[in-house]
Motif scaffolding. Structure first.
Motif, PDB file in Angstrom:
ATOM      1  N   HIS A 147      47.269  56.532  11.035  1.00 18.11           N
ATOM      2  CA  HIS A 147      46.035  56.465  10.223  1.00 18.11           C
ATOM      3  C   HIS A 147      44.870  55.995  10.691  1.00 18.11           C
ATOM      4  O   HIS A 147      43.887  56.867  11.111  1.00 18.11           O
ATOM      5  N   SER A 148      44.970  54.749  11.005  1.00 18.97           N
ATOM      6  CA  SER A 148      43.494  54.177  11.444  1.00 18.97           C
ATOM      7  C   SER A 148      43.670  52.954  12.262  1.00 18.97           C
ATOM      8  O   SER A 148      44.457  52.390  12.006  1.00 18.97           O
ATOM      9  N   PRO A 149      42.949  53.007  13.353  1.00 16.35           N
ATOM     10  CA  PRO A 149      43.004  51.698  14.273  1.00 16.35           C
ATOM     11  C   PRO A 149      42.783  50.494  13.609  1.00 16.35           C
ATOM     12  O   PRO A 149      42.454  50.112  12.430  1.00 16.35           O
ATOM     13  N   ALA A 150      43.398  49.598  14.175  1.00 18.65           N
ATOM     14  CA  ALA A 150      43.397  47.989  13.533  1.00 18.65           C
ATOM     15  C   ALA A 150      41.738  47.635  13.605  1.00 18.65           C
ATOM     16  O   ALA A 150      40.943  47.953  14.355  1.00 18.65           O
ATOM     17  N   LEU A 151      41.446  46.835  12.490  1.00 15.95           N
ATOM     18  CA  LEU A 151      40.087  46.467  12.323  1.00 15.95           C
ATOM     19  C   LEU A 151      39.773  45.344  13.215  1.00 15.95           C
ATOM     20  O   LEU A 151      40.623  44.319  13.430  1.00 15.95           O
ATOM     21  N   GLU A 152      38.635  45.142  13.854  1.00 19.66           N
ATOM     22  CA  GLU A 152      38.294  43.923  14.749  1.00 19.66           C
ATOM     23  C   GLU A 152      37.123  43.061  14.004  1.00 19.66           C
ATOM     24  O   GLU A 152      36.678  43.628  12.857  1.00 19.66           O
ATOM     25  N   GLU A 153      36.728  42.064  14.577  1.00 20.43           N
ATOM     26  CA  GLU A 153      35.901  41.148  14.188  1.00 20.43           C
ATOM     27  C   GLU A 153      34.488  42.045  13.840  1.00 20.43           C
ATOM     28  O   GLU A 153      34.049  41.638  12.440  1.00 20.43           O
ATOM     29  N   ALA A 154      34.098  42.864  14.715  1.00 17.32           N
ATOM     30  CA  ALA A 154      32.950  43.322  14.332  1.00 17.32           C
ATOM     31  C   ALA A 154      32.796  44.436  13.035  1.00 17.32           C
ATOM     32  O   ALA A 154      31.850  44.646  12.444  1.00 17.32           O
ATOM     33  N   ASP A 155      34.049  44.961  12.778  1.00 21.02           N
ATOM     34  CA  ASP A 155      34.194  45.692  11.508  1.00 21.02           C
ATOM     35  C   ASP A 155      34.043  45.039  10.251  1.00 21.02           C
ATOM     36  O   ASP A 155      33.302  45.608   9.111  1.00 21.02           O
ATOM     37  N   PHE A 156      34.264  43.808  10.311  1.00 21.74           N
ATOM     38  CA  PHE A 156      33.833  42.988   9.273  1.00 21.74           C
ATOM     39  C   PHE A 156      32.516  42.318   9.204  1.00 21.74           C
ATOM     40  O   PHE A 156      31.872  42.289   8.093  1.00 21.74           O
ATOM     41  N   GLU A 157      31.858  42.030  10.435  1.00 23.73           N
ATOM     42  CA  GLU A 157      30.722  41.602  10.580  1.00 23.73           C
ATOM     43  C   GLU A 157      29.476  42.468  10.513  1.00 23.73           C
ATOM     44  O   GLU A 157      28.125  42.131  10.461  1.00 23.73           O
TER      45      GLU A 157
END
Length: 541
Positions: free
Chosen positions: A49-59
């Motif tokens: 489905h979708s790659p893992a979320l990283e720090e920048a995805d939240f910030e």
């Protein structure tokens, strides 16, 4: 605050106050890492489905994705919002933008190529590396110091091809890239040209890749000043018909009509309509920073629900596989029976059909998987996600509302947004109840002689008419009683239940405002107060 987040939650107070988005974002990141990520990794969610979320995805700041066929004005729209050129910008009637361009804030102007961009941990694009060099060579970040970009980032996409041009391979999966962006942006704007309403096969596939992100989609009918009113009605109808065939939702999409560039209007018949539509679109974009935390929360909930369903599917396939012989035949049988498996899982775990991934896509992905390497159901991982959805997310949602009420409203400023906010060219300036705000003479005075003639036919006593007499005249406007009641309260300045000649003229003026299509003010503006009812200090001013 947010004591339940722990030290790694990013929910602590910072010097100079607490940033709501940053605090809530820290909480979301902590929940994802501790509760949801283990479930995703255990059942190989990222491969499907979708790659893992990283720090920048939240910030990262809120992002706006522009999608449309070539020459519909996507790049010009960005230029219109920023009110300045950006590095890498090319505008023309031919397909000029052949790359994805992330227009972001930077202290100095410049371009960052795709291969460098996907290794920058501060940018939310690291997972785009999986689309290969063919895509990365067509991806760049354009940085410039612009006030608008301090609040949002804008993603310009290549013009979608039509006709024979669709057969030319881009070298990468265009729709998969769009889907990746759609999952992470705050707003998706589909641009259409008033003379280019056809939805090509590639455009149709692109729109379908936004499945599950319908709440983010807005539609802009651009270059609407190039047609007259009658043609515009036909164009709007044709656009809605075309969209209805490719967007499978019962609701009608919001379509903004206008001409989004800094050139004179070719047809001014619909100027007021274009101004009102532009103002509505600007308000929608301006509210994105304020809603960013809620959007990230909503996306995390959608991701968690999909991850749970994925875990049930994978564990069921694992359970059904034989231990020794006939593995390949059983795999083919299970893939073919996937629609039936969906129905069975829906009944067993009480899951909505809308939470399941698309059957055809899932079947294609399962073809290349070894089912024997799948994991069995691990209830503790499911329980952790259920607990997150039932308790932690709900608590965080309440805290978002509490914190936002204590914070100043965060809006997008600069560029075209400032031109519509204040001054004589602000939306609605000098119109409706605002008419006459900067004039010394009472704005009602010019029509008062005509109103006086009506007033004296109502047999005033001691210079005033009763409420009954006023009602007989006011109901001739055919406005509903709820509106007339509000007009009465605004016009009866001294609250004595009667109207003198100036108050009656004011009531007629307010009726005219409403009949002209404008909204009534909540309280009577100072410039509409009749001269004889103004306080001494108002007169002095």
């Amino acid at each position: 605050m947010f004591s339940w987040l722990g030290k790694q939650g990013g929910g602590r107070e910072r010097s100079g106050g607490t940033d709501v988005v940053q605090t809530v974002t820290g909480g979301l990141r902590d929940l994802y890492l501790r509760k949801l990520l283990p479930l995703e990794e255990h059942y190989r969610f990222h491969e499907f489905h979708s790659p893992a979320l990283e720090e920048a995805d939240f910030e990262n700041k809120p992002m706006v994705l522009l999608v449309g066929q070539y020459s519909t004005g996507k790049t010009t729209f960005i230029r219109y919002l920023l009110e300045q050129d950006f590095p890498g910008m090319r505008i023309g009637p031919e397909p000029t933008t052949d790359s994805f361009i992330a227009v972001m804030y930077g202290e100095t102007e410049g371009n960052v190529p795709g291969n460098a961009l996907v290794v920058d941990p501060k940018k939310p694009f690291r997972k785009l590396g999986r689309f290969g060099n063919a895509f990365l060579n067509r991806f760049m970040c354009s940085q410039l110091p612009n006030e608008v970009l301090k609040s949002i980032s804008i993603i310009d996409s290549p013009g979608i091809l039509s006709g024979e041009k669709q057969r030319i391979s881009r070298g990468y999966d265009f729709c998969q890239v769009l889907q990746w962006f759609a999952e992470r942006v705050d707003r998706i704007i589909l641009l259409f040209d008033a003379h280019k309403l056809d939805i090509s096969d590639e455009f149709s596939e692109a729109i379908k890749s936004f499945r599950g992100q319908d709440d983010k989609i807005r539609v802009v009918l651009n270059k609407a000043d190039q047609v007259d009113t009658q043609q515009l009605m036909r164009v709007y109808g044709a656009l809605m018909w075309s969209l209805g065939k490719v967007i499978d939702t019962p609701e009608v999409l919001r379509v903004y009509i206008g001409s989004f560039w800094a050139h004179p209007l070719r047809n001014t018949d619909n100027r007021r309509l274009f101004e009102a539509e532009a103002q509505d679109l600007f308000k929608d974009i301006q509210s994105l920073p304020q809603k960013a935390a809620v959007r990230k929360l909503n996306d995390l909930i959608k991701r968690a629900r999909l991850a749970k369903v994925h875990a049930y599917i994978i564990s069921y396939l694992k359970k059904e596989m034989p231990s020794v012989f006939g593995k390949e035949n059983k795999k083919k049988e299970l893939i073919n029976k996937l629609p039936e498996i969906y129905i069975q899982l829906q009944r067993e775990y009480h899951i909505s059909a809308g939470d399941f991934p698309e059957v055809k896509k899932m079947q294609e992905l399962l073809e290349n998987c070894d089912f024997t390497k799948f994991h069995s159901l691990k209830p503790k991982l499911i329980e952790a996600v259920d607990n997150m959805l039932a308790n932690k997310i709900a608590s965080l949602m309440n805290l978002i509302s509490q914190e936002e009420s204590n914070m100043p409203t965060e809006m997008v400023h600069g560029g075209a947004f400032d031109g519509t906010m204040a001054g004589p060219f602000g939306h609605g300036y000098g119109e409706g109840a605002k008419e006459g705000a900067d004039e010394e003479e009472w704005v009602v005075a010019k029509d008062k002689p005509a109103y006086d003639e009506i007033f004296y036919t109502l047999s005033p006593i001691n210079g005033k008419i009763s409420g009954i007499s006023a009602k007989k005249e006011m109901v001739t406007s055919k406005l509903p009683n709820s509106v007339l009641g509000k007009i009465w309260k605004l016009a009866d300045c001294d609250g004595d239940g009667m109207l003198d000649d100036e108050e009656f003229a004011l009531a007629k003026h307010l009726i005219k405002i409403k009949l002209d299509g404008y909204e009534l003010p909540g309280t009577l503006p100072s410039h509409l107060v009749p001269p004889s009812h103004r306080k001494p200090f108002q007169t002095a001013e």
